[in-house]
Design an enzyme around this catalytic site. Structure first.
Site, PDB file in Angstrom:
ATOM      1  N   CYS A  72     -20.246   4.244  -8.960  1.00 17.55           N
ATOM      2  CA  CYS A  72     -21.606   4.737  -8.704  1.00 17.55           C
ATOM      3  C   CYS A  72     -21.813   6.095  -9.390  1.00 17.55           C
ATOM      4  O   CYS A  72     -21.701   6.195 -10.602  1.00 17.55           O
ATOM      5  CB  CYS A  72     -21.871   4.788  -7.206  1.00 17.55           C
ATOM      6  SG  CYS A  72     -23.617   4.943  -6.803  1.00 17.55           S
ATOM      7  N   HIS A 114     -20.781  -0.865  -5.647  1.00 20.52           N
ATOM      8  CA  HIS A 114     -19.723  -0.374  -4.772  1.00 20.52           C
ATOM      9  C   HIS A 114     -18.728  -1.487  -4.450  1.00 20.52           C
ATOM     10  O   HIS A 114     -18.949  -2.243  -3.507  1.00 20.52           O
ATOM     11  CB  HIS A 114     -20.330   0.164  -3.475  1.00 20.52           C
ATOM     12  CG  HIS A 114     -21.088   1.429  -3.687  1.00 20.52           C
ATOM     13  ND1 HIS A 114     -20.506   2.663  -3.588  1.00 20.52           N
ATOM     14  CD2 HIS A 114     -22.376   1.647  -4.050  1.00 20.52           C
ATOM     15  CE1 HIS A 114     -21.403   3.604  -3.858  1.00 20.52           C
ATOM     16  NE2 HIS A 114     -22.558   3.008  -4.138  1.00 20.52           N
ATOM     17  N   GLU A 134     -16.071  -1.297  -2.903  1.00 17.45           N
ATOM     18  CA  GLU A 134     -15.522  -1.111  -1.549  1.00 17.45           C
ATOM     19  C   GLU A 134     -16.438  -1.677  -0.469  1.00 17.45           C
ATOM     20  O   GLU A 134     -16.037  -1.817   0.674  1.00 17.45           O
ATOM     21  CB  GLU A 134     -15.235   0.376  -1.301  1.00 17.45           C
ATOM     22  CG  GLU A 134     -16.445   1.258  -1.010  1.00 17.45           C
ATOM     23  CD  GLU A 134     -17.209   1.726  -2.249  1.00 17.45           C
ATOM     24  OE1 GLU A 134     -16.981   1.175  -3.353  1.00 17.45           O
ATOM     25  OE2 GLU A 134     -18.056   2.627  -2.115  1.00 17.45           O
TER      26      GLU A 134
END
Lengths: 259, 205
Positions: B79, B183, B185
Site C-alpha cells: 500500500c 493488502h 495481510e
C-alpha cells in the site's frame, strides 16, 4: 470493479456471542472466535464485532476476543460498541481491529468522528447509525430519525442529515441499521438505505432485517448498498456465507467467489 | 532476521500476524540499523505520503532501506509502503524514494457512482509471472483501501493490474523489490499465499 461485500455481524456480550432481536432479549449462541473462523473459511468478506457487554471490565474482555480473532482471521475486522474516545479506538486497533465503529458516543459528541479519523485514518472510521422511521417533521424531514442506546432513545436528528455530517467529519463508511427491521428477518429497510446511499459518497453497509438471500440482493441493487450485513440468518445455520455469495453471484452481482 | 518497518504509518500488527500465520517471524522496528541488518524487509503502511516521507527521513530509514535493497535483500512494499517506492506522489506533492521510476496519482472521477477511496475486494490480474504471485489464479480478489494509485514508468515493472474505472498497476517490482497496492495481510488465503512466497523468496524474478 469492486465486489459487493457480505459482512457478518457478531454481537458479543461478556466474551460470548449473542444476537439481539429488536434490541431486546439476547441469547447466547456460542464462541465468537470459533464462529469468526468458520465464516472466514466459508468466504466471508468482512467481519464486524459489536460489543454489547454491560460490565465495567468490558474493554479487557473485548480486546481479548479481538486479539484472538485477529490471529486467525485474515480479512478486514471492524469493531464497535462503546467506543468513546481515540484511546478506545487505538486500543482496539492494536488488538487487531482494522476499522472502528462509532455510534452513540458520536451522536453525543460528533467531534469524536473527526478525532478518530485523524488518529487512525478516515477509511478506518465507520459511523454506525441506528435509525427508525417517524412521521416527517421539521426536525426529521426525511422521516428517518437517529436513535441511540440500542434503539431506546430518539434523538430528534434527521438520519440523512446525520449521514452527511458524519461524512463531512471524516467517516469513511456508514452502517445504516434500521431498528424497525432489525431482527425481523423480513428484509432490509430498502428506502432508507437507498436514500442514505444517494446522499453520501462513502460506502454504505445495510444492516437489519436480513432473513432470505433475496433480501441481500434487494438491498445491494434497489437499496444501492455496497455491502450487506447479516447476522441471525447465518448464526443459526439457516444459511451459509458461501451459499449467500453464490446466490448473489448467480443473480449477476460481482462477488468475490474464490477464497 | 525479517523485519517490518515502523514509521508511524498505521497498525503493523496485522501484517505481523499474517506473516506469523505463514511461518515468517518478523520484528516490527523503526531502527535503521535493524533495517541494514535485516535479511527480509516488509515496508507496509497506510496514511499519507508527506508525513510518511518525513517520518522515514527523520529516522534515517530512507538511506538504510536504499542500502538494503541495493544489497539484494528481498523487500515487500504494501500500500503506502509501495507507493513511496516510486519517484513522486501527488499526495501532499511529495518527492518519494525513487526506487521504481514512476509516479503516484490520485483517482479522479466525474461519476458519483465511484467512491474514493477505492475500498473493498477487487480482482488482481497477473500480467507478468512473478514468484510472489505464483498462487494467484484468474478471478482471485484482494482487499484494497486507497485513494491514490501507482503509475510505474516502465511497463516491464508491472506484474499485475486491477480495474477501478481505470486500469492501474496493483503489483510492481524490480529485482529483489516487490510492491502491492492491496493488502495481502487482509486478503484471505490468496493474500497469505503472497506472504508465504515472500517468506521463501530469494529476491530474483
Amino acid at each position: 470493479m469492486l465486489s459487493k461485500r457480505v459482512i457478518a455481524c457478531l454481537d458479543v456480550r461478556d466474551g460470548r456471542l449473542a444476537k439481539s432481536v429488536r434490541f431486546v432479549d439476547t441469547r447466547d449462541i456460542g464462541d465468537p472466535v470459533e464462529k469468526a473462523r468458520e465464516y472466514y473459511l466459508d468466504g466471508l468478506d468482512e467481519l464486524v464485532f459489536y460489543d454489547i457487554t454491560a460490565s465495567s471490565d468490558r474493554r479487557r474482555i473485548m480486546l481479548d476476543v479481538v486479539e484472538a480473532v485477529a490471529a486467525q482471521v485474515f480479512i478486514p475486522l471492524s469493531v464497535g460498541g462503546g467506543v468513546r474516545s481515540v484511546a478506545d479506538a487505538t486500543d482496539l486497533r492494536l488488538a487487531g481491529a482494522e476499522k472502528i465503529n462509532v455510534n452513540s458516543a458520536a451522536v453525543a459528541r460528533p467531534a469524536l468522528i473527526a478525532e478518530c479519523a485523524d488518529a487512525i485514518g478516515n477509511q478506518n472510521v465507520v459511523l454506525s447509525m441506528d435509525v427508525r422511521s417517524v412521521e416527517p417533521s421539521t426536525t426529521c424531514p426525511s422521516g428517518y430519525e437517529i436513535v441511540i442506546n440500542g434503539g431506546r432513545r430518539p434523538m430528534g436528528i434527521d438520519a440523512i442529515a446525520w449521514a452527511l455530517e458524519g461524512e463531512r467529519l471524516g467517516a469513511g463508511e456508514l452502517v445504516v441499521n434500521s431498528i424497525d427491521a432489525d431482527g425481523t428477518r423480513e428484509g432490509y429497510a430498502i428506502d432508507l438505505t437507498a436514500r442514505v446511499a444517494e446522499a453520501v459518497r462513502i460506502p454504505v453497509i445495510a444492516s437489519g432485517g436480513a432473513g432470505l438471500p433475496e433480501h441481500l440482493y434487494e438491498v445491494l441493487t434497489a437499496g444501492k448498498a455496497d455491502a450487506a450485513l447479516v447476522a441471525s440468518m447465518v448464526h443459526y445455520g439457516d444459511y451459509r456465507i458461501s451459499g449467500l455469495k453464490s446466490y448473489l453471484h448467480e443473480r449477476g452481482l460481482k462477488m468475490r467467489m474464490s477464497w | 532476521m525479517a523485519i517490518i518497518i515502523d514509521y508511524d504509518a498505521g497498525n503493523l500488527r496485522s501484517v505481523q500476524r499474517a506473516c506469523r500465520e505463514v511461518g515468517l517471524e518478523a520484528a516490527i522496528t523503526a531502527d535503521p540499523d535493524a533495517v541494514r541488518r535485516a535479511d527480509r524487509i516488509i515496508f507496509p503502511g497506510v496514511g499519507a505520503a508527506g508525513p510518511a516521507m518525513r517520518s522515514i527521513a527523520a529516522r534515517g530509514i530512507d538511506a538504510a532501506l536504499r542500502e538494503a535493497i541495493a544489497r539484494g535483500v528481498p523487500t515487500l512494499g504494501i500500500c503506502l509502503g509501495m507507493q513511496i517506492s516510486l519517484d513522486y506522489s501527488e499526495e501532499n506533492d511529495t518527492t518519494t524514494l525513487g526506487l521504481i521510476p514512476g509516479r503516484v496519482r490520485r483517482f479522479r472521477f466525474e461519476s458519483r457512482a465511484l467512491k474514493i477511496p477505492h475500498m473493498g475486494w477487487n480482482e488482481v490480474r497477473v500480467t507478468r509471472p512473478h514468484p510472489l504471485l505464483a498462487d494467484v489464479r484468474p478471478g482471485d480478489e484482494f482487499y484494497f483501501v486507497h485513494g491514490y494509485y501507482p503509475e510505474p514508468a516502465r511497463p516491464e515493472e508491472v506484474f499485475a493490474v486491477s480495474d477501478y474505472e481505470i486500469e492501474f498497476a496493483s503489483a510492481l517490482g524490480r529485482d529483489n523489490y516487490f510492491g502491492m497496492q492491496c493488502h495481502p495481510e487482509k486478503s484471505g488465503r490468496v493474500g497469505l499465499s503472497v506472504l508465504a512466497r515472500f517468506a521463501e523468496w530469494n529476491g530474483t524474478c
